[in-house]
Design an enzyme around this catalytic site. Structure first.
Site, mmCIF file in Angstrom:
data_model
loop_
_atom_site.group_PDB
_atom_site.id
_atom_site.type_symbol
_atom_site.label_atom_id
_atom_site.label_comp_id
_atom_site.label_asym_id
_atom_site.label_seq_id
_atom_site.Cartn_x
_atom_site.Cartn_y
_atom_site.Cartn_z
ATOM 1 N N SER A 42 21.157 17.057 28.058
ATOM 2 C CA SER A 42 22.136 16.372 27.210
ATOM 3 C C SER A 42 22.194 14.873 27.437
ATOM 4 O O SER A 42 22.728 14.155 26.595
ATOM 5 C CB SER A 42 23.523 16.981 27.421
ATOM 6 O OG SER A 42 23.523 18.300 26.952
ATOM 7 N N LYS A 90 20.734 13.164 24.537
ATOM 8 C CA LYS A 90 21.609 13.103 23.369
ATOM 9 C C LYS A 90 22.711 12.055 23.576
ATOM 10 O O LYS A 90 23.068 11.336 22.646
ATOM 11 C CB LYS A 90 22.230 14.477 23.080
ATOM 12 C CG LYS A 90 21.204 15.576 22.804
ATOM 13 C CD LYS A 90 20.525 15.410 21.480
ATOM 14 C CE LYS A 90 19.447 16.420 21.195
ATOM 15 N NZ LYS A 90 19.726 17.802 21.312
ATOM 16 N N SER A 101 24.531 19.059 18.772
ATOM 17 C CA SER A 101 23.369 18.617 19.552
ATOM 18 C C SER A 101 22.065 18.859 18.794
ATOM 19 O O SER A 101 21.068 19.299 19.347
ATOM 20 C CB SER A 101 23.355 19.338 20.906
ATOM 21 O OG SER A 101 22.436 18.756 21.773
#
Length: 173
Positions: free
Chosen positions: A73, A76, A135
């Site tokens: 993550s 992202k 996401s």
């Protein structure tokens, strides 16, 4: 900046809240750790973590913070950070139309995606929501191409920003 910090906090707070304190011997009265807590730091269900106080520029808590790991993550978060930065610098607008490339809409069966169509335009705002809320890899690739023309150039932007932020053990490819 406020939005990206809020996003970062929203992702970190559940992990911190779910932490269970480690059994520890009672601390002497009036003593505390650098985190402001008495006793041992909490045990988190994470291979590595780092909690940094930007105001005092101090690391409050860390575990294996220099160990190299797949960024997951973090990629992202950095993509969102660079998108917000491009918006702040008026390089993008939320209502700007984007036509995703065939590369951006490609997908693997198991990846999270927004199901973009290369023949249909979407706004930067829609792509940003896809990036943050689900996401979505296709939305992230479309934003990367909009900001830096291709994924490799966007990875280079992410690396430069990571270095600027002092994330010396972080490398995006």
């Amino acid at each position: 900046m406020k939005i990206s910090l809020t996003l970062l906090l929203a992702l970190l707070l559940p992990a911190i809240a779910a932490a269970t304190p480690a059994p520890a011997a009672p601390a002497a009265p009036g003593t505390s750790t650098a985190t402001g807590m008495t006793g041992q730091p909490p045990i988190l269900a994470a291979k590595s973590y780092l909690l940094f106080d930007h105001t005092t520029r101090q690391i409050l808590l860390e575990h294996n913070s220099h160990e190299r790991m797949a960024p997951a993550s973090l990629t992202k978060l950095m993509a969102a950070y660079l998108t917000f930065d491009a918006l702040r610098q008026n390089k993008l607008t939320l209502n700007q139309a984007v036509t995703p490339s065939s590369y951006a809409v490609r997908s693997e069966r198991s990846e999270s995606r927004l199901f973009l169509d290369r023949n249909k335009t979407v706004t930067v705002n829609e792509l940003l929501h896809g990036l943050i809320v689900i996401s979505a890899n296709d939305a992230t690739r479309a934003l990367a191409e909009t900001i830096a023309l291709n994924e490799a150039a966007f990875a280079e932007l992410m690396n430069r920003e990571a270095q600027r932020l002092g994330m010396n053990d972080t490398h995006f490819a």
